[in-house]
Design an enzyme around this catalytic site. Structure first.
Site, mmCIF file in Angstrom:
data_model
loop_
_atom_site.group_PDB
_atom_site.id
_atom_site.type_symbol
_atom_site.label_atom_id
_atom_site.label_comp_id
_atom_site.label_asym_id
_atom_site.label_seq_id
_atom_site.Cartn_x
_atom_site.Cartn_y
_atom_site.Cartn_z
ATOM 1 C CG HIS A 116 -1.753 -1.321 1.279
ATOM 2 N ND1 HIS A 116 -2.669 -1.812 0.563
ATOM 3 C CD2 HIS A 116 -1.468 -2.446 2.231
ATOM 4 C CE1 HIS A 116 -3.065 -3.012 0.923
ATOM 5 N NE2 HIS A 116 -2.089 -3.475 1.872
ATOM 6 C CD GLU A 137 -1.929 -3.712 5.307
ATOM 7 O OE1 GLU A 137 -3.026 -3.517 5.009
ATOM 8 O OE2 GLU A 137 -1.038 -4.354 4.659
ATOM 9 C CG HIS A 181 0.892 -6.737 2.847
ATOM 10 N ND1 HIS A 181 -0.122 -6.044 2.262
ATOM 11 C CD2 HIS A 181 1.760 -6.842 1.841
ATOM 12 C CE1 HIS A 181 0.059 -5.717 0.851
ATOM 13 N NE2 HIS A 181 1.320 -6.227 0.593
ATOM 14 C CD GLU A 232 -1.779 -9.863 4.835
ATOM 15 O OE1 GLU A 232 -1.573 -8.921 5.754
ATOM 16 O OE2 GLU A 232 -2.434 -9.902 3.676
HETATM 17 ZN ZN LIG Z 1 -2.120 -5.070 3.008
#
Ligand SMILES: [Zn+2]
Length: 295
Positions: free
Chosen positions: A88, A125, A180, A257
């Site tokens: 992102h 995030e 992430h 993640e």
């Molecule tokens: Zn993400």
């Protein structure tokens, strides 16, 4: 002389501290640029002690777009090129017309990028990923690796997920990781590794990526104490066929993640600079395990 200065046991074994080298950095497409490195670039392994301060910084010329950063010292990752892809971007929230553009991800269409998730308290995030990437970049460069970042600030937009894959391919990265954190069910917590599924384009990297994923899982569990996800994947491994970043990769690549930002216990971790540094150190250990080729 081996000087064990690493907080993560696995990395302490794998990575020995070496003399500090020059710390010049240069942006992709600007081969003549030799900017001054920040002072924190050369403070090897010290950032865990200073984690309440701020994450390491990049050379001042980093423009926000992709960037290539040479080693700051010699080490066991000499000659290795690592793609670090902080998921992102902080500017995505204000640029829906750009990030919602549809792209082909190798199997189907998806959007150019997304905003990512956030904690219930509003910690994004994108910022977490960015901080972990900064710590990780410093760790890897200090052990001899050249690090290529898909973005070099948290104020820009994108790049598209297709471009994030292409950058790793263009530099022939020895390993690539997308950083992430998840937005899962509040009752679930833990980390997961997202691995590629063969789609014709990425066939050659599915096997090596599984090894990378196993190395990262082991190192992250050991280095952070974070449990494997209670809701995503099996034993912390989740194959994914819907992500351009791994559908289009020609170099070994996984996503991690790191935690579930919607879970209260994990949210307390991801908003801590100290834990961000710890997570980065664990990811560096996993990458090192893969890259030194003990398989
Ligand atoms: Zn993400």
């Amino acid at each position: 002389m081996r000087r064990i200065a690493w907080a993560t046991p696995a990395l302490a074994v794998l990575l020995s501290a070496c003399t500090i080298g020059s710390a010049a950095g240069q942006a992709i497409g600007q081969p003549d640029a030799v900017p001054h490195a920040s002072t924190k670039d050369s403070t090897k392994a010290s950032h865990l002690l200073n984690a309440s301060d701020s994450p390491p910084t990049l050379p001042a010329t980093a423009s926000g777009g992709p960037g290539r950063f040479p080693p700051t010292a010699k080490g066991i990752l000499d000659g290795k090129v690592v793609l670090v892809d902080p998921g992102h971007n902080g500017g995505n929230f204000a640029a829906p017309s750009i990030i919602n553009r549809l792209i082909w991800n190798g199997r189907e269409t998806e959007t150019c990028d997304t905003t990512g998730t956030q904690t219930d308290g509003g910690y994004t995030e994108a910022l977490f990923n960015w901080h972990v990437a900064l710590y990780l970049t410093a760790d890897l460069r200090a052990e001899g690796a050249t690090v290529v970042l898909t973005r070099t600030s948290n104020t820009g937009v994108g790049p598209c997920v297709t471009e994030r894959a292409a950058i790793g391919n263009e530099v022939h990265a020895n390993a690539a990781v997308s950083v992430h954190a998840d937005g899962g069910p509040p009752g679930g917590r833990g980390f997961a590794i997202l691995e590629p599924v063969a789609d014709g384009i990425n066939d050659a990297i599915v096997g090596p990526s599984a090894i990378l994923g196993a190395d990262l899982r082991a190192a992250f569990e050991t280095g952070t104490g974070e449990p494997v996800s209670s809701y995503d994947g099996v034993d912390g491994i989740q194959p994914r066929d819907d992500l351009a970043g791994i559908n289009l990769s020609l170099v070994p690549k996984v996503f991690i993640e790191c935690a579930n930002m919607r879970n209260a216990a994990d949210a307390a971790l991801v908003t801590s600079l100290r834990w961000q540094a710890l997570a980065a150190r664990a990811i560096a250990a996993g990458l090192a395990s893969f890259l030194v080729g003990r398989h």
